[in-house]
Write a protein that holds these residues in place. Structure first.
Motif, mmCIF file in Angstrom:
data_model
loop_
_atom_site.group_PDB
_atom_site.id
_atom_site.type_symbol
_atom_site.label_atom_id
_atom_site.label_comp_id
_atom_site.label_asym_id
_atom_site.label_seq_id
_atom_site.Cartn_x
_atom_site.Cartn_y
_atom_site.Cartn_z
ATOM 1 N N GLY A 99 -3.153 5.393 1.994
ATOM 2 C CA GLY A 99 -2.560 6.708 1.788
ATOM 3 C C GLY A 99 -3.348 7.614 0.865
ATOM 4 N N SER A 100 -4.552 7.226 0.489
ATOM 5 C CA SER A 100 -5.368 8.069 -0.383
ATOM 6 C C SER A 100 -6.095 9.129 0.435
ATOM 7 C CB SER A 100 -6.352 7.211 -1.182
ATOM 8 O OG SER A 100 -7.173 6.449 -0.321
ATOM 9 N N ALA A 134 -4.012 -5.747 -3.598
ATOM 10 C CA ALA A 134 -4.223 -4.658 -2.644
ATOM 11 C C ALA A 134 -5.332 -3.723 -3.112
ATOM 12 C CB ALA A 134 -2.929 -3.883 -2.442
ATOM 13 N N MET A 135 -5.388 -3.445 -4.404
ATOM 14 C CA MET A 135 -6.388 -2.519 -4.939
ATOM 15 C C MET A 135 -7.788 -3.139 -4.932
ATOM 16 S SD MET A 135 -4.040 -0.947 -8.014
ATOM 17 C CE MET A 135 -5.077 0.388 -8.577
ATOM 18 N N ASP A 136 -7.846 -4.468 -5.004
ATOM 19 C CA ASP A 136 -9.141 -5.156 -4.987
ATOM 20 C C ASP A 136 -9.602 -5.517 -3.579
ATOM 21 O OD1 ASP A 136 -9.230 -5.001 -7.731
ATOM 22 O OD2 ASP A 136 -8.434 -7.022 -8.055
ATOM 23 N N ALA A 137 -8.714 -5.398 -2.598
ATOM 24 C CA ALA A 137 -9.029 -5.820 -1.238
ATOM 25 C C ALA A 137 -10.054 -4.886 -0.600
ATOM 26 C CB ALA A 137 -7.762 -5.853 -0.393
ATOM 27 N N ASN A 145 0.823 -1.211 0.000
ATOM 28 C CA ASN A 145 0.000 0.000 0.000
ATOM 29 C C ASN A 145 0.853 1.254 0.000
ATOM 30 O OD1 ASN A 145 -2.775 -0.891 -0.043
ATOM 31 N ND2 ASN A 145 -2.438 -1.726 1.999
ATOM 32 N N GLU A 146 1.941 1.223 0.754
ATOM 33 C CA GLU A 146 2.847 2.376 0.791
ATOM 34 C C GLU A 146 3.583 2.526 -0.537
ATOM 35 O OE1 GLU A 146 3.526 1.796 5.599
ATOM 36 O OE2 GLU A 146 4.844 0.827 4.129
ATOM 37 N N THR A 147 3.923 1.410 -1.165
ATOM 38 C CA THR A 147 4.556 1.471 -2.483
ATOM 39 C C THR A 147 3.606 2.067 -3.517
ATOM 40 O OG1 THR A 147 5.942 -0.456 -1.981
ATOM 41 C CG2 THR A 147 5.645 0.095 -4.301
ATOM 42 N N LEU A 148 2.330 1.673 -3.456
ATOM 43 C CA LEU A 148 1.343 2.227 -4.381
ATOM 44 C C LEU A 148 1.165 3.728 -4.160
ATOM 45 C CD1 LEU A 148 -1.346 -0.599 -4.374
ATOM 46 C CD2 LEU A 148 0.098 0.097 -6.303
ATOM 47 N N ALA A 149 1.205 4.161 -2.899
ATOM 48 C CA ALA A 149 1.101 5.590 -2.617
ATOM 49 C C ALA A 149 2.275 6.343 -3.239
ATOM 50 C CB ALA A 149 1.039 5.832 -1.112
ATOM 51 N N ARG A 150 3.477 5.752 -3.136
ATOM 52 C CA ARG A 150 4.660 6.354 -3.772
ATOM 53 C C ARG A 150 4.486 6.410 -5.292
ATOM 54 N NH1 ARG A 150 10.183 3.822 -1.098
ATOM 55 N NH2 ARG A 150 9.941 4.693 0.998
#
Length: 367
Positions: free
Chosen positions: A201-202, A168-171, A8-13
């Motif tokens: 982080g959205s 993670a995006m589908d969870a 999730n933190e990687t996706l926020a980055r």
């Protein structure tokens, strides 16, 4: 000790990088790709891709491809092959529909057919999540995961595991009730404002709790998507401002209620893209057609956010103030029982008459 970021933190980055024009690297078992958001790309980085021997394609959604009369061999995604002479201006002309009517002949556009589109699909999802136009330059790195990570390390780029990202995006949406405090408002002095922060982080979301609703009983509830133009500056192009004030007034009159203020501007496409849609409406397209020309679906909101907040507050059943059957269906699907639909038909005027007709005809709103 592991101090590095989780998925999730990687996706926020990755979202942040794409918003400021920095590429990210996507890695999966099928391969690896360098991704650059079309909207924030610059000429130097596009030239750098070509100098490095990379051959990017422009990934766009099937909605945008249909507008451009381009083939979507991958279903919901089209991979547009860049002509040899293509520059940043060409990329933006395909990604951005503002000049479509002035320059209708953009093609013929050639779509790639060979290979998979998994990473291209994820690239578009990341662009949407970053509130950018859903268009991305995607270049195959032609190496395995180890090679891609070495390349990313050399260029100091964020690496995203595609499979973990999709999961993670589908969870289920996970939010934390960060703080709540008393905020007396005009319709009800006994009001508390809760601030919820998603773990991905959205954007934060808010719950306005009027009175002290009994958690064991269905509570009068409104899921209200943020609308800067309607809620704050009184735009007459929509009915959002009157709906917000009308919902709060009814809750105040009943002495209790929950208004969820969800930061999903423009049906989930963000304020900048909503303004792009407004510009297209000035060219004669309705609200749904404008979204499609931009490359979005009719409605990109995630109503699971509302369900997660209600559960966090302790509510299992609600009386939902809405004209939108999709909200009822999503609440029921995610485990919140809707025992009653409470209509909220307010805010019609000469400027939004057509908009409301389209909401009823194309989006099923009960007006």
């Amino acid at each position: 000790m592991n101090l590095g970021p989780d998925i999730n933190e990687t996706l926020a980055r990755a979202r942040a990088d794409l918003r400021i024009g920095v590429p990210v690297v996507l890695v999966s078992a099928q391969g690896a790709a360098l991704v650059l958001a079309a909207e924030t790309a610059d000429s130097a980085r596009l030239a750098g891709l070509k100098q490095a021997g990379l051959a990017p394609v422009l990934a766009i959604t099937a909605r945008r491809a249909e507008t451009l009369k381009a083939r979507s061999y991958d279903g919901d995604v089209a991979r547009i092959v860049l002509p040899e002479e293509a520059d940043l201006r060409w990329v933006l002309s395909v990604a951005e529909p503002k000049d479509d009517l002035a320059n209708p002949m953009k093609g013929p556009l050639q779509s790639a057919r060979e290979g998979g589109a998994q990473l291209h699909r994820l690239a578009l999802a990341l662009c949407k999540a970053a509130r950018l136009l859903p268009a991305a330059l995607v270049a195959d790195l032609a190496c395995d995961a180890a090679g891609a990570e070495a390349f990313a390390a050399a260029e100091r780029l964020t690496v995203v595991d595609a499979d973990a990202a999709r999961a993670a995006m589908d969870a289920s949406v996970v939010l934390q009730d960060i703080v709540a405090a008393r905020v007396p408002i005009e319709v009800a002095e006994n009001t508390r404002l809760h601030v919820f922060r998603p773990e991905d982080g959205s954007e934060e979301h808010y719950a306005v709790e009027i009175g002290r609703p009994d958690r064991a009983l269905p509570v009068l509830t409104r899921l209200h998507s943020a609308c800067f133009t309607g809620d704050l500056i009184g735009s007459l192009k929509c009915d959002c401002g009157p709906q917000l004030r009308g919902a709060l007034a009814q809750m105040g009159a009943e002495g209790q209620g929950i208004l969820l203020y969800l930061n999903q501007e423009g049906r989930g496409i963000g304020l900048a893209n909503k303004m792009r849609a407004y510009s297209l409406q000035d060219q004669g397209f309705d609200t749904v057609e404008a979204n499609h020309r931009l490359g979005f679906e009719d409605d990109e909101r995630d109503f699971r956010v509302g369900s997660a907040i209600l559960k966090e507050l302790g509510f299992a059943a609600i009386r939902l103030m809405t004209n939108n059957p999709a909200k009822i269906a999503m609440m029921e699907k995610t485990g919140v029982k809707v025992v009653e639909r409470v209509p909220l038909v307010v805010g019609g005027n000469a400027h939004n008459h057509g908009y409301l007709k389209v909401k009823a005809a194309k989006s099923g709103h009960l007006l």
